[in-house]
Design a protein around this motif. Structure first.
Motif, PDB file in Angstrom:
ATOM      1  N   LEU A  55      30.012  80.518  58.558  1.00 19.18           N
ATOM      2  CA  LEU A  55      30.026  79.264  59.322  1.00 19.18           C
ATOM      3  C   LEU A  55      30.389  78.071  58.452  1.00 19.18           C
ATOM      4  O   LEU A  55      29.922  77.944  57.318  1.00 19.18           O
ATOM      5  N   TYR A  61      31.249  76.455  63.237  1.00 17.97           N
ATOM      6  CA  TYR A  61      31.975  77.629  63.740  1.00 17.97           C
ATOM      7  C   TYR A  61      32.681  78.310  62.573  1.00 17.97           C
ATOM      8  O   TYR A  61      32.864  77.717  61.512  1.00 17.97           O
ATOM      9  N   THR A  62      33.058  79.571  62.780  1.00 19.59           N
ATOM     10  CA  THR A  62      33.768  80.316  61.740  1.00 19.59           C
ATOM     11  C   THR A  62      35.252  79.994  61.807  1.00 19.59           C
ATOM     12  O   THR A  62      35.738  79.477  62.810  1.00 19.59           O
ATOM     13  N   ARG A 158      28.693  87.036  67.941  1.00 17.33           N
ATOM     14  CA  ARG A 158      28.539  85.816  67.148  1.00 17.33           C
ATOM     15  C   ARG A 158      27.651  84.787  67.851  1.00 17.33           C
ATOM     16  O   ARG A 158      26.810  84.149  67.230  1.00 17.33           O
ATOM     17  N   GLU A 159      27.854  84.645  69.154  1.00 22.57           N
ATOM     18  CA  GLU A 159      27.063  83.678  69.905  1.00 22.57           C
ATOM     19  C   GLU A 159      25.587  84.086  69.940  1.00 22.57           C
ATOM     20  O   GLU A 159      24.692  83.244  69.820  1.00 22.57           O
ATOM     21  N   THR A 185      29.185  74.683  69.523  1.00 25.66           N
ATOM     22  CA  THR A 185      29.182  74.944  68.079  1.00 25.66           C
ATOM     23  C   THR A 185      27.748  74.950  67.563  1.00 25.66           C
ATOM     24  O   THR A 185      26.837  74.478  68.235  1.00 25.66           O
ATOM     25  N   HIS A 186      27.592  75.472  66.357  1.00 23.89           N
ATOM     26  CA  HIS A 186      26.247  75.608  65.791  1.00 23.89           C
ATOM     27  C   HIS A 186      26.232  75.161  64.329  1.00 23.89           C
ATOM     28  O   HIS A 186      26.229  75.990  63.415  1.00 23.89           O
TER      29      HIS A 186
END
Length: 283
Positions: A55, A61-62, A158-159, A185-186
């Motif tokens: 990340l 995000y990647t 991923r989520e 996004t995280h």
């Protein structure tokens, strides 16, 4: 990447088969007594750690260009299940098989408490015929031409991992506008957790020898393999000074260039780790 060479050979008689099974059982006992991985003390799963490494801290995000992380996360699921004593590779018998020829066997279907791990366990239990590590990575990623096996694909991995990291207070959730669409996004909100992870990996190759990986802590060895498979290894060492960066990358390359067949034979419960590396070396 180098293709693994075939090193199979025949053992002699039933005594050899019993000996092989005894060695497998001894390795299992050593694994369980040495490092009880099925523990609530585990802060993050291998998959969560790989995602955290991939990340972008502020963006959350990647990289859009990373097409390896999906399969890398599936490899992480197999290793995590093996470390927790839920699955194993079939034991060596009369004819010794290469890692990529050995099937994944269910040891225990006891729930782990992790949604992705338990979903994968159900899939492995439901299969009529056992599959290899490489096949399971492909099935869990959804890379199969067999429409009857699409049911084994793990979706939104991923989520779901990001959501777990949000619940653990390491990531937060935001909405970002990308011109034509909005995306959840995280971003990282607990930088100290990620820094501890980076420091552990950096020290594992800078301050300790990697010439004998069987002496390396298994989760650290697994994470280096998975970071490589997920194409996020450079992120691990990016913060280092140039001289240390070169040392770390070279030592890690030496580790990853080792023959998985040889290293897996040295025991201590690392067979699944080396099998996953062999699968990505071949792909």
């Amino acid at each position: 990447m180098t293709t693994l060479t075939h090193r199979g050979r025949r053992a002699e008689g039933r005594g050899s088969e019993k000996k092989g099974e005894g060695e497998e059982e001894a390795a299992d006992r050593e694994l369980n007594e040495d490092e009880p991985d099925d523990s609530k003390d585990i802060r993050l799963t291998l998959m969560e750690e790989v995602l955290l490494l991939g990340l972008k801290d502020k963006e959350g995000y990647t990289s859009f260009w990373n097409d390896c992380i999906s399969s890398g996360l599936r490899g992480g699921i197999l290793i995590e299940l093996a470390l927790r004593g839920r699955i194993r590779l079939e034991p060596l018998a009369l004819r010794k098989k290469r890692l990529l020829e050995r099937k994944v066997l269910l040891k225990s279907d006891a729930p782990t408490g992790d949604v992705l791990l338990d979903e994968t366990l159900r899939h492995i239990k439901a299969t009529e015929t056992a599959e290899t590590v490489q096949t399971w990575i492909e099935l869990l990623t959804g890379e199969t031409w067999n429409p009857f096996k699409l049911q084994y694909q793990l979706r939104n991995v991923r989520e779901r991992l990001a959501k777990a990291l949000v619940e653990k207070g390491i990531l937060t959730t935001e909405k970002q506008n990308f011109l034509l669409f909005d995306m959840t996004t995280h971003p990282v909100c607990n930088a100290s957790e990620k820094q501890r992870l980076l420091k552990r990996l950096q020290e594992s190759v800078l301050e300790r020898s990697v010439n004998e990986p069987q002496r390396m802590e298994r989760r650290t060895l697994a994470l280096l393999v998975l970071a490589h498979a997920s194409d996020v290894l450079e992120n691990v060492f990016a913060s280092l000074a140039d001289d240390k960066y070169d040392v770390a990358m070279n030592r890690t390359k030496d580790l990853l260039d080792m023959d998985p067949e040889v290293e897996a034979a040295k025991g201590r419960g690392t067979e699944m780790i080396w099998a996953v590396l062999a699968a990505f070396n071949k792909s």
